[in-house]
Write an enzyme that holds these catalytic residues in place. Structure first.
Site, short mmCIF file in Angstrom:
data_model
loop_
_atom_site.label_atom_id
_atom_site.label_comp_id
_atom_site.label_asym_id
_atom_site.label_seq_id
_atom_site.Cartn_x
_atom_site.Cartn_y
_atom_site.Cartn_z
N LYS A 83 -27.38 1.15 17.53
CA LYS A 83 -27.69 -0.05 18.32
C LYS A 83 -29.03 0.16 19.01
O LYS A 83 -29.23 1.14 19.74
CB LYS A 83 -26.57 -0.24 19.35
CG LYS A 83 -26.40 -1.64 19.87
CD LYS A 83 -25.13 -1.65 20.71
CE LYS A 83 -24.87 -2.96 21.35
NZ LYS A 83 -23.83 -2.84 22.39
C1 E4P Z 1 -22.03 -5.53 23.41
O1 E4P Z 1 -22.53 -5.22 22.38
C2 E4P Z 1 -22.80 -5.86 24.63
O2 E4P Z 1 -23.49 -4.73 25.08
C3 E4P Z 1 -21.84 -6.39 25.67
O3 E4P Z 1 -21.04 -7.39 25.06
C4 E4P Z 1 -22.53 -6.91 26.92
O4 E4P Z 1 -21.56 -7.54 27.72
P1 E4P Z 1 -21.80 -7.89 29.27
O5 E4P Z 1 -22.81 -8.97 29.35
O6 E4P Z 1 -20.46 -8.35 29.75
O7 E4P Z 1 -22.25 -6.62 29.92
#
Ligand code: E4P
Length: 218
Positions: A83
Site C-alpha cells: 500500500k
Molecule cells: C483503508 O485502507 C483506509 O486506510 C481506511 O479505510 C481509512 O479509514 P478512516 O478514514 O476511518 O481512518
C-alpha cells in the site's frame, strides 16, 4: 462485491474470517499503532489466516524508502498487497512494483483524477476514502461513481476499493455505485446481516415449530 476487513487486529480477523465471508484485509499505520504490536508480526499472522489480499502500508514517504519497505513486506506472504500513498513518489513506486508483478493498493485517494493517475501507474486497487470526504461536507459516494465512470470509459482494470467506510449505508451505496471492494471496520461487518424483521421472523419460526411439534430427523 468483495468485502475486506479494515483492521490490523489479528484476533478480530481470526474471529470474523471464520464466517468464510472475508475476502481480504487492509491495514494502515494508524490501525497498526492501535494494536501496540510489531507490524510485521501482525502481518505474518494475518497472512496465515487470510488467503486473499492483505494490504501492508509503507511508512516511508520517499521513493527509495518505499521500494525498500515494499519489497520487505512483500516477502511476508504472496497475498501481500503493497500500500502506497497517492503522491508522485508513491505512484512511481506503484509503477515499479506493478512492473515486477507485485500487487499495489494506492491509498489516500480523494479525487477522480488522482484515481486515474493511480490506474495509469498500474495500481491493483485504488482506495477512495469516502468517509473522510463526507466529513468535509463533500460527496464521498460521488467520488466512487466518478472513478467508476472514468475506469469504465478507458477500460482501466484497477479495482475500486471503497475505504473509510463508516456505516452499512456506505456499503450498500458503494455496491450500487459499482465499487469492486469495500473495506470495512469490524463494527460495520457485524451489522451487515442485521435486520429487525429477520430477528422477528426467526423468533416466530422457532416458536411455531415448538408449538406444532415440527421436527427434522437427523
Ligand atoms: C483503508 O485502507 C483506509 O486506510 C481506511 O479505510 C481509512 O479509514 P478512516 O478514514 O476511518 O481512518
Amino acid at each position: 462485491m468483495k468485502i475486506f476487513l479494515d483492521t490490523a487486529d489479528v484476533a478480530e480477523i481470526r474471529e470474523y474470517a471464520a464466517s468464510g465471508l472475508v475476502d481480504g484485509v487492509t491495514t494502515n499505520p494508524s490501525l497498526a499503532a492501535k494494536t501496540g504490536r510489531d507490524y510485521g508480526e501482525s502481518l505474518k499472522e494475518i497472512c496465515a489466516i487470510i488467503p486473499g489480499s492483505v494490504s501492508a502500508e509503507v511508512l516511508a514517504t520517499d521513493f527509495d524508502g518505499m521500494m525498500k519497505e515494499g519489497k520487505a513486506v512483500s516477502k511476508i506472504g504472496k497475498q501481500i498487497t503493497i500500500k502506497v500513498p497517492l503522491t508522485w513518489d508513491g505512484l512511481k513506486a506503484c509503477k515499479a512494483f506493478s512492473s515486477e508483478g507485485l500487487q499495489v493498493n494506492v491509498t489516500l485517494c480523494f479525487s477522480p483524477v488522482q484515481a486515474m493517475m493511480a490506474a495509469k501507474a498500474g495500481a491493483t486497487f485504488i482506495s477512495p476514502f469516502i468517509g473522510r470526504v463526507d466529513d468535509i461536507g463533500e460527496d464521498g459516494m460521488g467520488l466512487i461513481r466518478d472513478i467508476r465512470a472514468i475506469y469504465d470509459n478507458y477500460g482501466f482494470k484497477t479495482e475500486i476499493l471503497a475505504a473509510s467506510v463508516r456505516h452499512v449505508q456506505h456499503v450498500r451505496e458503494a455496491a450500487l455505485a459499482g465499487a469492486d471492494v469495500s473495506t470495512i471496520p469490524v463494527s460495520v461487518f457485524k451489522q451487515l446481516l442485521s435486520h429487525p424483521l429477520t430477528d422477528k421472523g426467526l423468533a416466530a419460526f422457532v416458536a411455531d415449530a415448538k408449538k406444532g411439534n415440527v421436527t427434522i430427523k437427523t
